[in-house]
Design a protein around this motif. Structure first.
Motif, PDB file in Angstrom:
ATOM      1  N   GLU A  15     -11.269   1.873  -7.370  1.00 42.19           N
ATOM      2  CA  GLU A  15     -12.587   1.753  -7.990  1.00 42.19           C
ATOM      3  C   GLU A  15     -12.478   1.229  -9.419  1.00 42.19           C
ATOM      4  N   GLU A  16     -11.473   1.701 -10.130  1.00 41.96           N
ATOM      5  CA  GLU A  16     -11.270   1.222 -11.495  1.00 41.96           C
ATOM      6  C   GLU A  16     -10.914  -0.258 -11.506  1.00 41.96           C
ATOM      7  N   ALA A  17     -10.042  -0.648 -10.579  1.00 46.79           N
ATOM      8  CA  ALA A  17      -9.605  -2.041 -10.532  1.00 46.79           C
ATOM      9  C   ALA A  17     -10.763  -2.984 -10.211  1.00 46.79           C
ATOM     10  N   LEU A  18     -11.731  -2.484  -9.455  1.00 44.96           N
ATOM     11  CA  LEU A  18     -12.836  -3.343  -9.017  1.00 44.96           C
ATOM     12  C   LEU A  18     -14.133  -3.050  -9.765  1.00 44.96           C
ATOM     13  N   ALA A  19     -14.024  -2.303 -10.838  1.00 47.06           N
ATOM     14  CA  ALA A  19     -15.219  -1.867 -11.559  1.00 47.06           C
ATOM     15  C   ALA A  19     -16.076  -3.041 -12.023  1.00 47.06           C
ATOM     16  N   SER A  20     -15.432  -4.160 -12.376  1.00 51.78           N
ATOM     17  CA  SER A  20     -16.183  -5.298 -12.892  1.00 51.78           C
ATOM     18  C   SER A  20     -16.642  -6.238 -11.782  1.00 51.78           C
ATOM     19  N   GLN A  21     -16.340  -5.884 -10.532  1.00 46.41           N
ATOM     20  CA  GLN A  21     -16.737  -6.746  -9.413  1.00 46.41           C
ATOM     21  C   GLN A  21     -17.528  -5.961  -8.370  1.00 46.41           C
ATOM     22  N   PRO A  22     -18.752  -5.591  -8.715  1.00 44.87           N
ATOM     23  CA  PRO A  22     -19.547  -4.735  -7.834  1.00 44.87           C
ATOM     24  C   PRO A  22     -19.929  -5.405  -6.515  1.00 44.87           C
ATOM     25  N   ASP A  23     -19.786  -6.730  -6.423  1.00 40.76           N
ATOM     26  CA  ASP A  23     -20.176  -7.421  -5.189  1.00 40.76           C
ATOM     27  C   ASP A  23     -19.105  -7.372  -4.110  1.00 40.76           C
ATOM     28  N   LEU A  24     -17.937  -6.899  -4.500  1.00 42.63           N
ATOM     29  CA  LEU A  24     -16.861  -6.864  -3.520  1.00 42.63           C
ATOM     30  C   LEU A  24     -16.856  -5.536  -2.778  1.00 42.63           C
ATOM     31  N   ARG A  25     -16.701  -5.643  -1.482  1.00 45.21           N
ATOM     32  CA  ARG A  25     -16.586  -4.436  -0.686  1.00 45.21           C
ATOM     33  C   ARG A  25     -15.148  -4.325  -0.190  1.00 45.21           C
ATOM     34  N   VAL A  26     -14.604  -3.139  -0.295  1.00 48.12           N
ATOM     35  CA  VAL A  26     -13.210  -2.928   0.102  1.00 48.12           C
ATOM     36  C   VAL A  26     -13.137  -2.725   1.613  1.00 48.12           C
ATOM     37  N   THR A  27     -12.303  -3.533   2.266  1.00 52.24           N
ATOM     38  CA  THR A  27     -12.149  -3.369   3.714  1.00 52.24           C
ATOM     39  C   THR A  27     -10.834  -2.699   4.076  1.00 52.24           C
ATOM     40  N   ALA A  28      -9.853  -2.841   3.211  1.00 51.87           N
ATOM     41  CA  ALA A  28      -8.570  -2.210   3.511  1.00 51.87           C
ATOM     42  C   ALA A  28      -7.748  -2.009   2.248  1.00 51.87           C
ATOM     43  N   VAL A  29      -6.984  -0.951   2.259  1.00 54.74           N
ATOM     44  CA  VAL A  29      -6.053  -0.686   1.176  1.00 54.74           C
ATOM     45  C   VAL A  29      -4.664  -0.649   1.799  1.00 54.74           C
ATOM     46  N   ASN A  30      -3.788  -1.510   1.299  1.00 54.66           N
ATOM     47  CA  ASN A  30      -2.424  -1.539   1.821  1.00 54.66           C
ATOM     48  C   ASN A  30      -1.512  -0.731   0.903  1.00 54.66           C
ATOM     49  N   LEU A  31      -0.931   0.265   1.489  1.00 56.03           N
ATOM     50  CA  LEU A  31      -0.159   1.212   0.710  1.00 56.03           C
ATOM     51  C   LEU A  31       1.306   1.192   1.133  1.00 56.03           C
ATOM     52  N   GLN A  32       2.177   1.219   0.147  1.00 56.99           N
ATOM     53  CA  GLN A  32       3.597   1.344   0.449  1.00 56.99           C
ATOM     54  C   GLN A  32       3.984   2.792   0.197  1.00 56.99           C
ATOM     55  N   LEU A  33       4.521   3.392   1.224  1.00 57.96           N
ATOM     56  CA  LEU A  33       4.823   4.812   1.155  1.00 57.96           C
ATOM     57  C   LEU A  33       6.312   5.041   1.390  1.00 57.96           C
ATOM     58  N   GLY A  34       6.985   5.495   0.378  1.00 56.21           N
ATOM     59  CA  GLY A  34       8.415   5.761   0.503  1.00 56.21           C
ATOM     60  C   GLY A  34       8.676   6.922   1.449  1.00 56.21           C
ATOM     61  N   VAL A  35       9.755   6.815   2.207  1.00 58.69           N
ATOM     62  CA  VAL A  35      10.080   7.875   3.159  1.00 58.69           C
ATOM     63  C   VAL A  35      10.399   9.193   2.455  1.00 58.69           C
ATOM     64  N   LEU A  36      10.724   9.100   1.168  1.00 53.31           N
ATOM     65  CA  LEU A  36      11.045  10.320   0.420  1.00 53.31           C
ATOM     66  C   LEU A  36       9.922  10.753  -0.511  1.00 53.31           C
ATOM     67  N   SER A  37       8.753  10.183  -0.320  1.00 55.95           N
ATOM     68  CA  SER A  37       7.645  10.510  -1.221  1.00 55.95           C
ATOM     69  C   SER A  37       7.113  11.917  -0.972  1.00 55.95           C
ATOM     70  N   GLY A  38       7.431  12.469   0.183  1.00 60.66           N
ATOM     71  CA  GLY A  38       6.940  13.797   0.505  1.00 60.66           C
ATOM     72  C   GLY A  38       5.505  13.795   0.994  1.00 60.66           C
ATOM     73  N   VAL A  39       4.980  12.603   1.260  1.00 59.61           N
ATOM     74  CA  VAL A  39       3.595  12.496   1.721  1.00 59.61           C
ATOM     75  C   VAL A  39       3.592  12.249   3.236  1.00 59.61           C
ATOM     76  N   GLU A  40       2.769  13.015   3.932  1.00 57.37           N
ATOM     77  CA  GLU A  40       2.599  12.841   5.366  1.00 57.37           C
ATOM     78  C   GLU A  40       1.611  11.706   5.611  1.00 57.37           C
ATOM     79  N   ALA A  41       2.076  10.628   6.251  1.00 59.70           N
ATOM     80  CA  ALA A  41       1.195   9.477   6.472  1.00 59.70           C
ATOM     81  C   ALA A  41      -0.049   9.871   7.278  1.00 59.70           C
ATOM     82  N   ASP A  42       0.140  10.611   8.343  1.00 55.77           N
ATOM     83  CA  ASP A  42      -0.996  10.989   9.192  1.00 55.77           C
ATOM     84  C   ASP A  42      -2.020  11.803   8.428  1.00 55.77           C
ATOM     85  N   SER A  43      -1.502  12.713   7.646  1.00 55.03           N
ATOM     86  CA  SER A  43      -2.374  13.574   6.869  1.00 55.03           C
ATOM     87  C   SER A  43      -3.119  12.757   5.812  1.00 55.03           C
ATOM     88  N   LEU A  44      -2.423  11.809   5.212  1.00 49.70           N
ATOM     89  CA  LEU A  44      -3.046  10.970   4.190  1.00 49.70           C
ATOM     90  C   LEU A  44      -4.147  10.098   4.798  1.00 49.70           C
TER      91      LEU A  44
END
Ligand SMILES: [Zn+2]
Length: 127
Positions: A15-44
């Motif tokens: 939202e911060e990155a796109l704050a100056s572009q209100p006409d853009l709608r976000v369709t996807a966020v591509n995330l790189q998730l390290g295997v050691l990040s401790g984050v569960e992909a499914d849960s996220l």
């Protein structure tokens, strides 16, 4: 929940990155998730759907790319990919690699957007 707060911070970042572009709608966020990040992909993924509901990211897909662990082994000089469960051990020579160069991070690689107007124009006619 850990993943829920991560989802919120991802949304905030976008939202911060796109704050100056209100006409853009976000369709996807591509995330790189390290295997050691401790984050569960499914849960996220689950939390992301919930957390985006009332934001400009509503309906956006979270696409998670898993990032393997990488480390430089000072003992044998190889760039290696440690594997579970020996995350800090060089698979080549068995020395301890204290410095992981990748695999612990979670970062947004890219965000896919469409123009709100453009999308309306592209809607198929109902007839
Ligand atoms: Zn080594």
């Amino acid at each position: 929940m850990h993943e829920l707060s991560i989802a919120h911070s991802l949304i905030e970042t976008v939202e911060e990155a796109l704050a100056s572009q209100p006409d853009l709608r976000v369709t996807a966020v591509n995330l790189q998730l390290g295997v050691l990040s401790g984050v569960e992909a499914d849960s996220l993924l689950f939390c992301f759907d919930i957390a985006t509901a009332d934001t400009r990211l509503a309906g956006a897909k979270l696409q998670i790319e898993s990032v393997a662990a990488r480390a430089f082994c000072a003992a044998c000089g190889h760039d290696v990919s440690p594997v579970a469960p020996h995350w800090y051990r060089c698979p080549e020579c068995g020395a301890v690699c204290a410095q992981l160069s990748a695999g612990r991070d979670l970062q947004i690689a890219s965000v896919e957007v469409v123009e709100n107007n453009e999308e309306r124009a592209n809607e198929a006619p109902s007839a």
